[in-house]
Design a protein around this motif. Sequence first.
Motif, PDB file in Angstrom:
ATOM      1  N   SER A  90     110.021   6.615-104.666  1.00 52.45           N
ATOM      2  CA  SER A  90     111.268   7.367-104.526  1.00 52.45           C
ATOM      3  C   SER A  90     111.754   7.382-103.081  1.00 52.45           C
ATOM      4  CB  SER A  90     111.076   8.803-105.033  1.00 52.45           C
ATOM      5  OG  SER A  90     110.612   8.807-106.362  1.00 52.45           O
ATOM      6  N   TRP A  91     110.831   7.616-102.155  1.00 53.01           N
ATOM      7  CA  TRP A  91     111.236   7.613-100.745  1.00 53.01           C
ATOM      8  C   TRP A  91     111.518   6.208-100.248  1.00 53.01           C
ATOM      9  CZ3 TRP A  91     113.083  11.875 -99.155  1.00 53.01           C
ATOM     10  CH2 TRP A  91     112.553  13.105 -99.608  1.00 53.01           C
ATOM     11  N   ASP A  92     110.839   5.219-100.821  1.00 52.85           N
ATOM     12  CA  ASP A  92     111.074   3.834-100.429  1.00 52.85           C
ATOM     13  C   ASP A  92     112.481   3.379-100.811  1.00 52.85           C
ATOM     14  OD1 ASP A  92     109.670   1.103 -99.580  1.00 52.85           O
ATOM     15  OD2 ASP A  92     110.852   0.698-101.384  1.00 52.85           O
ATOM     16  N   ILE A  93     112.947   3.754-101.996  1.00 53.99           N
ATOM     17  CA  ILE A  93     114.279   3.307-102.419  1.00 53.99           C
ATOM     18  C   ILE A  93     115.353   3.924-101.523  1.00 53.99           C
ATOM     19  CG2 ILE A  93     114.850   5.087-104.144  1.00 53.99           C
ATOM     20  CD1 ILE A  93     115.782   2.833-105.992  1.00 53.99           C
ATOM     21  N   ILE A  94     115.102   5.145-101.034  1.00 55.53           N
ATOM     22  CA  ILE A  94     116.020   5.793-100.105  1.00 55.53           C
ATOM     23  C   ILE A  94     116.019   5.076 -98.759  1.00 55.53           C
ATOM     24  CG2 ILE A  94     116.330   7.887 -98.708  1.00 55.53           C
ATOM     25  CD1 ILE A  94     115.391   9.474-101.208  1.00 55.53           C
ATOM     26  N   ALA A  95     114.822   4.849 -98.216  1.00 53.49           N
ATOM     27  CA  ALA A  95     114.700   4.265 -96.878  1.00 53.49           C
ATOM     28  C   ALA A  95     115.072   2.786 -96.850  1.00 53.49           C
ATOM     29  CB  ALA A  95     113.269   4.448 -96.369  1.00 53.49           C
ATOM     30  N   ARG A  96     114.708   2.071 -97.915  1.00 49.76           N
ATOM     31  CA  ARG A  96     114.883   0.619 -97.925  1.00 49.76           C
ATOM     32  C   ARG A  96     116.311   0.202 -98.261  1.00 49.76           C
ATOM     33  NH1 ARG A  96     111.121  -3.162 -97.957  1.00 49.76           N
ATOM     34  NH2 ARG A  96     109.531  -1.579 -98.401  1.00 49.76           N
ATOM     35  N   PHE A  97     116.929   0.913 -99.195  1.00 53.58           N
ATOM     36  CA  PHE A  97     118.195   0.423 -99.731  1.00 53.58           C
ATOM     37  C   PHE A  97     119.417   1.294 -99.427  1.00 53.58           C
ATOM     38  CE2 PHE A  97     114.990  -1.324-102.735  1.00 53.58           C
ATOM     39  CZ  PHE A  97     115.250  -2.676-102.546  1.00 53.58           C
ATOM     40  N   GLY A  98     119.201   2.566 -99.099  1.00 55.27           N
ATOM     41  CA  GLY A  98     120.342   3.463 -98.952  1.00 55.27           C
ATOM     42  C   GLY A  98     121.341   3.014 -97.918  1.00 55.27           C
ATOM     43  N   ASN A  99     120.858   2.733 -96.720  1.00 54.81           N
ATOM     44  CA  ASN A  99     121.709   2.248 -95.640  1.00 54.81           C
ATOM     45  C   ASN A  99     122.138   0.814 -95.906  1.00 54.81           C
ATOM     46  OD1 ASN A  99     122.868   1.423 -93.239  1.00 54.81           O
ATOM     47  ND2 ASN A  99     121.176   2.043 -91.935  1.00 54.81           N
ATOM     48  N   GLN A 100     121.188  -0.024 -96.252  1.00 57.17           N
ATOM     49  CA  GLN A 100     121.425  -1.457 -96.453  1.00 57.17           C
ATOM     50  C   GLN A 100     122.547  -1.713 -97.453  1.00 57.17           C
ATOM     51  OE1 GLN A 100     117.852  -3.915 -97.197  1.00 57.17           O
ATOM     52  NE2 GLN A 100     118.919  -4.721 -98.972  1.00 57.17           N
ATOM     53  N   GLU A 101     122.593  -0.921 -98.526  1.00 57.84           N
ATOM     54  CA  GLU A 101     123.591  -1.116 -99.577  1.00 57.84           C
ATOM     55  C   GLU A 101     124.768  -0.157 -99.458  1.00 57.84           C
ATOM     56  OE1 GLU A 101     123.503  -3.584-101.613  1.00 57.84           O
ATOM     57  OE2 GLU A 101     121.506  -4.293-101.039  1.00 57.84           O
TER      58      GLU A 101
END
Length: 304
Positions: free
Chosen positions: A99-110
Amino acid sequence: MSGTESLVEVALRVLNTADPVEKARLGDEVANKWLQGLITQPYDPSQHFTVPDRPARLTNVKLVSPSLMPKLGKAGSLQSRQAIVHSLVHTESWAIDLSWDIIARFGNQEAMPREFFTDFVKVAQDEGRHFSLLAARLEELGSFYGALPAHDGLWDSATATSEDLLARLAVEHCVHEARGLDVLPTTISRFRNGGDNQTADLLEKVIYPEEITHCAAGVKWFKYLCLRSKNLVDESSMVFEEGGARESDRIMEENDEVIQKFHATVRTHFRGPLKPPFNEAARKAAGFGPQWYEPLAVKDVIPE
């Protein structure tokens, strides 16, 4: 925890915390600060952070290949109940990181909207609570997290989808989490039949209904990304509400292209067919019907 830090910054702190108990506690603290408006910025576009390929983890759990995992049994004995709960605790420990990975990895990037962050903060907070409750229950059963071997298949899927948010949503939330919805009712029944109503109640009244909302988050944002790619969403007016009957939701539900994209994504990023029987009621509550998953299913499977 500074009030000027972005959500992505503190999400990385959770991912870099090795102790799962502390990871759950810190995640709950972060979630509360975000939901209360004490953390205001989802990410700082001017800053770039490195998301770890693998979150920090303790080494107290012996890891084995999924094919070498001992059978869990059917909750008829104390040993079997311990094994099943231990497996669930391990799964929830990874669910926190996912859950925290999807926030950190993709939130800004996408460049995801604020609601994306809020949805997965809530998922992360739930997963942390599930871990804590199940770990406590495991100790009540006379065992502890790390007493038995486990496998990291869940994170293997996360690694395989680390460069594609659409694939991450499809595989982790619409395949793996949906599979959890399929098997949980049987697991609950087995604990009841084994005389362990306390564990059954925990699974049935707390974890099961919340896992439906986690699967729903995956379905929701998979649909969103598909339609955004075709310029079919208005960022300023497209608002999702749980249980809502917005016109945008109806359009997305009926969009065959979204379902076809789901089929193509799963076939590309998930090994093999999906395994019935499916929990149609729970999957429907999560926002997707049989047309999503039945074409991906193996035929003539004998139910467990």
